[in-house]
Design an enzyme around this catalytic site. Structure first.
Site, PDB file in Angstrom:
ATOM      1  CG  ASP A 127      -1.983  -1.038   1.187  1.00  0.00           C
ATOM      2  OD1 ASP A 127      -2.795  -0.981   0.248  1.00  0.00           O
ATOM      3  OD2 ASP A 127      -2.021  -1.914   2.080  1.00  0.00           O
TER       4      ASP A 127
ATOM      5  CG  ASP B 113      -7.222  -3.612  -0.137  1.00  0.00           C
ATOM      6  OD1 ASP B 113      -7.031  -4.179   0.966  1.00  0.00           O
ATOM      7  OD2 ASP B 113      -6.460  -2.729  -0.600  1.00  0.00           O
TER       8      ASP B 113
HETATM    9  C1  DX5 Z   1      -6.596  -0.277   3.392  1.00  0.00           C
HETATM   10  C2  DX5 Z   1      -5.489  -1.028   2.690  1.00  0.00           C
HETATM   11  C3  DX5 Z   1      -5.483  -2.501   2.880  1.00  0.00           C
HETATM   12  C4  DX5 Z   1      -5.336  -2.981   4.289  1.00  0.00           C
HETATM   13  C5  DX5 Z   1      -6.659  -3.526   4.720  1.00  0.00           C
HETATM   14  O1  DX5 Z   1      -6.590   1.061   3.012  1.00  0.00           O
HETATM   15  O2  DX5 Z   1      -5.597  -0.785   1.303  1.00  0.00           O
HETATM   16  O3  DX5 Z   1      -4.545  -3.082   1.997  1.00  0.00           O
HETATM   17  O4  DX5 Z   1      -4.336  -3.917   4.424  1.00  0.00           O
HETATM   18  O5  DX5 Z   1      -6.607  -4.596   5.589  1.00  0.00           O
HETATM   19  P1  DX5 Z   1      -7.610  -4.792   6.823  1.00  0.00           P
HETATM   20  O6  DX5 Z   1      -8.878  -4.028   6.543  1.00  0.00           O
HETATM   21  O7  DX5 Z   1      -7.859  -6.274   6.903  1.00  0.00           O
HETATM   22  O8  DX5 Z   1      -6.888  -4.262   8.013  1.00  0.00           O
HETATM   23 ZN    ZN Z   2      -4.518  -2.045  -0.260  1.00  0.00          ZN
END
Ligand code: DX5
Ligand code: ZN
Length: 227
Positions: free
Chosen positions: A38, A178
Site C-alpha cells: 500500500d 481490499d
Molecule cells: C486499506 C489497505 C489494505 C489494508 C486492509 O486502506 O488498502 O490493503 O491492508 O486490511 P484490513 O482491513 O484487513 O486491516
Molecule cells: Zn490495499
C-alpha cells in the site's frame, strides 16, 4: 495455494514490523500469491503507506510477485520508482488519475499487469471505457488509508455487479477485494465473484496469532466458500 483460482495477497502494511523476516518466510512457505504494497500519499487517502525504499528492500530479498496498490494522487509521478518484474500487478485508483487511460498504457509499457481500484462510493460504470485494457479490478471494501476498518456493507453487492460488467465485456480481469477481508466476510465476497483477496489485519495478520495458522484458516475459508 494456486490449486484453486482464488489468489491471495498479503498486505505488507499489516506486518508485525518486529518480525519481518519470519513472516516473509511463512508467507512464502504458505504459498501466498502476492505481497500487497500500500502506497499512500496522505493526500488521496489519509495516513502514509510504505515508501519505495522499504518496498524495494523487501523485494530484493523475496521473489514473490508484487501487488502494488497506489493510493496516490496523480500516481504516474511515481511509476518509475517501482520495481516492476514480470507478473507484477500495479493498481491505480480511478479517482486519483487525471488521464486514466494514458496511465494504464504507461504501466503496460513498464511491463506491469494493470488494475484499477474503485473507492466504495465510486460507480462501477466509470470502468466502461477502459475495461478492455484491464487485468484487474480492485474493489475497496473500506475507505482507503487505514487498516482495521469496518466493512462498508454496500460494497458487497457491488462485487457481483462488477462480475456482470466484466462478463458483458467478455473480460478476463480478476476481481480483487481490499479491506476487512475477514473469515466472516470471505464467503460473501467469494460468492459475489471476488477471486483475489487482500489479507490484512482482519484476516491474515490477526493479533498475536501465528501467521501460518492464520494463513491456513484464511485458505480454509476460501475452500469452504468455493465448495
Ligand atoms: C486499506 C489497505 C489494505 C489494508 C486492509 O486502506 O488498502 O490493503 O491492508 O486490511 P484490513 O482491513 O484487513 O486491516
Ligand atoms: Zn490495499
Amino acid at each position: 495455494m494456486s490449486k484453486n483460482k482464488i489468489k491471495i495477497s498479503a498486505s505488507v502494511m499489516c506486518f508485525d514490523w518486529k518480525n519481518v523476516e519470519p513472516q516473509l518466510e511463512k508467507l512464502v512457505r504458505g504459498g501466498i500469491d502476492y505481497l500487497h504494497f500500500d502506497l499512500i500519499d496522505g493526500v488521496f487517502a489519509p495516513d502514509f503507506g510504505i515508501g519505495t525504499s522499504v518496498i524495494n528492500s523487501i523485494r530484493e530479498n523475496v521473489q514473490l510477485p508484487a501487488d502494488y496498490h497506489l493510493m496516490v494522487e496523480n500516481p504516474s509521478r511515481i511509476f518509475e520508482t517501482l520495481i516492476i518484474r514480470n507478473g507484477d500487478l500495479v493498481t491505480v485508483h480511478q479517482e486519483a488519475c487525471r488521464n486514466l487511460h494514458r496511465d494504464i498504457l504507461e504501466l503496460k509499457r513498464l511491463g506491469a499487469r494493470v488494475g484499477v481500484a474503485l473507492n466504495p462510493a465510486t460507480h462501477i460504470y466509470s470502468l466502461d471505457y477502459i475495461i478492455e485494457d484491464l487485468d484487474h479490478v480492485l474493489l475497496m471494501t473500506v475507505n482507503p488509508g487505514f487498516k482495521g476498518q469496518s466493512l462498508v456493507e454496500q460494497t458487497i453487492p457491488k462485487i457481483n455487479n462488477v462480475k456482470s460488467l466484466l462478463e458483458t465485456f467478455n473480460s478476463q480481469a480478476s476481481i480483487g477485494v481490499d479491506g476487512n477481508v475477514s473469515l466472516a466476510n470471505i464467503p460473501r465476497m467469494v460468492a459475489g465473484g471476488a477471486n483475489h483477496l487482500v489479507g490484512g489485519s482482519s484476516g491474515l495478520f490477526v493479533g498475536n496469532q501465528d501467521l501460518t495458522i492464520s494463513l491456513a484458516r484464511f485458505q480454509e475459508a476460501i475452500n469452504a466458500a468455493i465448495r
